[in-house]
Design a protein around this motif. Structure first.
Motif, PDB file in Angstrom:
ATOM      1  N   ALA A 174       0.843  -1.202   0.000  1.00  0.00           N
ATOM      2  CA  ALA A 174       0.000   0.000   0.000  1.00  0.00           C
ATOM      3  C   ALA A 174       0.874   1.245   0.000  1.00  0.00           C
ATOM      4  O   ALA A 174       1.940   1.279   0.622  1.00  0.00           O
ATOM      5  N   MET A 175       0.406   2.265  -0.709  1.00  0.00           N
ATOM      6  CA  MET A 175       1.120   3.534  -0.808  1.00  0.00           C
ATOM      7  C   MET A 175       0.094   4.663  -0.846  1.00  0.00           C
ATOM      8  O   MET A 175      -1.105   4.426  -0.821  1.00  0.00           O
ATOM      9  N   GLY A 176       0.560   5.907  -0.897  1.00  0.00           N
ATOM     10  CA  GLY A 176      -0.335   7.028  -1.139  1.00  0.00           C
ATOM     11  C   GLY A 176      -0.698   7.836   0.091  1.00  0.00           C
ATOM     12  O   GLY A 176      -0.069   7.747   1.152  1.00  0.00           O
ATOM     13  N   CYS A 177      -1.762   8.620  -0.057  1.00  0.00           N
ATOM     14  CA  CYS A 177      -2.136   9.603   0.966  1.00  0.00           C
ATOM     15  C   CYS A 177      -2.576   8.959   2.276  1.00  0.00           C
ATOM     16  O   CYS A 177      -2.218   9.422   3.361  1.00  0.00           O
ATOM     17  N   LEU A 191      -0.477  -6.753   5.472  1.00  0.00           N
ATOM     18  CA  LEU A 191       0.211  -5.958   4.450  1.00  0.00           C
ATOM     19  C   LEU A 191       1.704  -6.267   4.481  1.00  0.00           C
ATOM     20  O   LEU A 191       2.325  -6.300   5.545  1.00  0.00           O
ATOM     21  N   ASP A 192       2.284  -6.453   3.300  1.00  0.00           N
ATOM     22  CA  ASP A 192       3.708  -6.785   3.227  1.00  0.00           C
ATOM     23  C   ASP A 192       4.605  -5.560   3.300  1.00  0.00           C
ATOM     24  O   ASP A 192       5.740  -5.647   3.775  1.00  0.00           O
ATOM     25  N   ALA A 193       4.118  -4.424   2.811  1.00  0.00           N
ATOM     26  CA  ALA A 193       4.922  -3.204   2.857  1.00  0.00           C
ATOM     27  C   ALA A 193       4.003  -1.996   2.765  1.00  0.00           C
ATOM     28  O   ALA A 193       2.943  -2.049   2.135  1.00  0.00           O
ATOM     29  N   ILE A 194       4.435  -0.904   3.403  1.00  0.00           N
ATOM     30  CA  ILE A 194       3.659   0.333   3.409  1.00  0.00           C
ATOM     31  C   ILE A 194       4.587   1.491   3.052  1.00  0.00           C
ATOM     32  O   ILE A 194       5.661   1.648   3.644  1.00  0.00           O
ATOM     33  N   PHE A 195       4.160   2.288   2.078  1.00  0.00           N
ATOM     34  CA  PHE A 195       4.922   3.463   1.668  1.00  0.00           C
ATOM     35  C   PHE A 195       3.997   4.677   1.663  1.00  0.00           C
ATOM     36  O   PHE A 195       2.779   4.547   1.548  1.00  0.00           O
ATOM     37  N   GLY A 196       4.590   5.857   1.756  1.00  0.00           N
ATOM     38  CA  GLY A 196       3.805   7.082   1.720  1.00  0.00           C
ATOM     39  C   GLY A 196       3.705   7.626   0.309  1.00  0.00           C
ATOM     40  O   GLY A 196       3.662   6.872  -0.665  1.00  0.00           O
ATOM     41  N   VAL A 197       3.681   8.945   0.184  1.00  0.00           N
ATOM     42  CA  VAL A 197       3.612   9.573  -1.134  1.00  0.00           C
ATOM     43  C   VAL A 197       5.033   9.831  -1.642  1.00  0.00           C
ATOM     44  O   VAL A 197       5.952  10.067  -0.860  1.00  0.00           O
ATOM     45  N   GLN A 257       7.396   8.026  -2.657  1.00  0.00           N
ATOM     46  CA  GLN A 257       8.507   7.133  -2.292  1.00  0.00           C
ATOM     47  C   GLN A 257       8.765   6.138  -3.423  1.00  0.00           C
ATOM     48  O   GLN A 257       8.842   4.928  -3.219  1.00  0.00           O
ATOM     49  N   PHE A 258       8.914   6.674  -4.621  1.00  0.00           N
ATOM     50  CA  PHE A 258       9.051   5.820  -5.795  1.00  0.00           C
ATOM     51  C   PHE A 258      10.373   5.053  -5.795  1.00  0.00           C
ATOM     52  O   PHE A 258      10.417   3.874  -6.156  1.00  0.00           O
ATOM     53  N   ASP A 259      11.460   5.703  -5.415  1.00  0.00           N
ATOM     54  CA  ASP A 259      12.755   5.016  -5.369  1.00  0.00           C
ATOM     55  C   ASP A 259      12.714   3.867  -4.369  1.00  0.00           C
ATOM     56  O   ASP A 259      13.197   2.760  -4.650  1.00  0.00           O
ATOM     57  N   GLU A 260      12.141   4.143  -3.200  1.00  0.00           N
ATOM     58  CA  GLU A 260      12.073   3.113  -2.167  1.00  0.00           C
ATOM     59  C   GLU A 260      11.205   1.933  -2.613  1.00  0.00           C
ATOM     60  O   GLU A 260      11.528   0.770  -2.330  1.00  0.00           O
ATOM     61  N   MET A 261      10.120   2.227  -3.328  1.00  0.00           N
ATOM     62  CA  MET A 261       9.243   1.148  -3.782  1.00  0.00           C
ATOM     63  C   MET A 261       9.918   0.295  -4.845  1.00  0.00           C
ATOM     64  O   MET A 261       9.787  -0.933  -4.854  1.00  0.00           O
ATOM     65  N   LEU A 262      10.650   0.934  -5.742  1.00  0.00           N
ATOM     66  CA  LEU A 262      11.365   0.173  -6.768  1.00  0.00           C
ATOM     67  C   LEU A 262      12.448  -0.691  -6.123  1.00  0.00           C
ATOM     68  O   LEU A 262      12.626  -1.865  -6.489  1.00  0.00           O
TER      69      LEU A 262
END
Length: 441
Positions: A82-85, A101-107, A109-114
């Motif tokens: 999951a990512m986003g607002c 959930l396996d991973a959580i990212f914010g807004v 964080q494209f480098d971290e998600m890749l």
């Protein structure tokens, strides 16, 4: 031998800005060695781009996350990310309440998600799934969102966006122009400008105003439309309206979210404008030839809104008619000043006012749509609607923004999806405008 690329599907919730961000991340992941597929094509992992704007949007995002976690439990997918607002604002709560959930990212964080995808799935970084010239899009290939900024510095008392996205951050002019040129060569014929507040562009000391940016976009070679959404009334000027009216590439359409029409309520909302200023902008837009189509949104039931305040807004929209107007019931957002205001409105009162408002606006929209019968319009053919009958297409004129406005339908044997077409508007029924090929006499 390189491994088969992991198949990843995106589930995007919320607004057009999320759609744009998902496209951006999709293309980075695709070029990084993974295969992007629809949800229906048995992905190995699902990335959800969530929305946290109002309660209803939050609930939809949480429901989508839970549904994907059920798929994982049933071994239909391997990973849920999951990512986003929503995750930006409620990361710890989500982590605690949805441990599946396996991973959580914010807004952003494209480098971290890749990096996460490459690490988790151990895909050969040299394996590229798509041609570098390809571009994966969540919109049809002939129109595209163009996000020019992110975040917001307006400080509206009801809005949690600054808490999720931060203050206004502009993209560089060079980056924006390169995107327009690149997408135009791939067939995009309409660019829909978005941002939390596009008309505030340049206020971060870039030295280029929104009007300057529009001018530079329109100076680029090509036959394309430029449409403006989310024009904050406090930053929309008569000069911008004049440019929209006079430049042939600009669509005669402005989305200006007023949020209310009573000056006292606008002040409580922190909107930095008044009913008089809003009316001046509207009258200036309508004085232009051809007439500029206006769309807006309002909030009903904001704390302290009396029946008199609501009636003032209702009278305003009945007298000064927006072509399109959406209404939302007030949603109390954690951490916003409005959530702490006295005089919170009962939900039954909000629902009653919403129903009265929508009834009034539906009558206005019907009236304005009926007035277009017999007129000729240049349209962009969006898609084939074989579900409605043979030779039926969904099209849009300058009066219809994609994904938010009423349908315009065309019966034609010559229309081509993704191309321009000239139509004669024939009828209006059940909220739909019907048209046919325009043939010169």
């Amino acid at each position: 031998m390189s491994k088969e690329p992991t198949k990843i599907a995106f589930w995007t919730l919320g607004c057009s800005k999320n759609t744009y961000d998902s496209e951006k991340l999709m293309n980075r992941i695709d070029k990084g060695g993974f295969q992007i597929v629809p949800l229906s094509e048995n992905p190995n992992a699902v990335i959800l781009n969530t929305c946290g704007f109002i309660d209803e949007a939050k609930e939809q995002s949480v429901d989508a996350i839970l549904e994907c976690c059920e798929w994982k439990k049933d071994n239909r997918i391997d990973k849920v990310v999951a990512m986003g607002c929503l995750t930006q604002r409620y990361k710890e709560e989500i982590k605690e309440n949805i441990p599946e959930l396996d991973a959580i990212f914010g807004v952003d964080q494209f480098d971290e998600m890749l990096d996460y995808c490459k690490s988790e799935f151990q895909v050969d970084a040299n394996h590229v799934c798509g041609n570098i010239e390809d571009f994966l899009s969540l919109t049809p290939g002939h129109w595209s969102y163009l996000k020019i900024s992110d975040g917001c510095s307006n400080g509206c008392t009801f809005c949690a966006i600054p808490a999720m996205k931060g203050l206004l951050q502009d993209r560089s002019v060079e980056d924006i122009l390169e995107e327009v040129k690149r997408k135009y060569t791939r067939g995009v014929k309409e660019f829909v400008i978005i941002g939390q507040d596009p008309t505030h562009y340049g206020e971060d000391d870039s030295g280029v105003t929104f009007l300057n940016l529009l001018s530079q976009i329109c100076e680029l070679e090509g036959n394309f439309w430029v449409r403006v959404l989310y024009a904050f009334p406090g930053h929309l000027s008569k000069e911008i309206i004049d440019f929209i009216s006079e430049n042939p590439k600009m669509v005669n359409y402005i989305d200006m979210p007023v949020q209310h029409a009573n000056t006292y309520m606008l002040k409580r909302m922190g909107r930095a404008t008044t009913q008089k200023k809003i009316l001046e902008l509207m009258e200036h837009a309508w004085s232009r030839s051809p007439r500029i189509h206006m769309r807006s949104t309002v909030i009903v039931g904001f704390p302290g809104e009396t029946e008199e305040h609501f009636s003032d807004m209702l009278n305003f929209i009945s007298t000064y008619k927006f072509d399109r107007l959406g209404a939302f019931g007030f949603s109390s957002e954690d951490g916003t000043p409005a959530s702490l205001f006295d005089e919170q409105i009962d939900q039954e009162v909000i629902n009653d006012r919403l129903a009265r408002f929508e009834n009034t606006q539906n009558n206005i929209s019907d009236e304005l749509s009926l007035s277009r019968i017999g007129s000729v319009a240049k349209v962009l053919v969006d898609k084939n609607r074989s579900d409605l009958g043979e030779n039926i297409f969904e099209v849009r004129s300058q009066a219809e923004a994609p994904e938010v406005d009423n349908l315009m339908l065309l019966e034609s044997k010559t229309a081509i999806v993704g191309e321009w077409h000239e139509v004669l508007i024939e009828s209006y029924q059940n909220g739909e405008i019907w048209s046919k090929d325009h043939v010169e006499n």
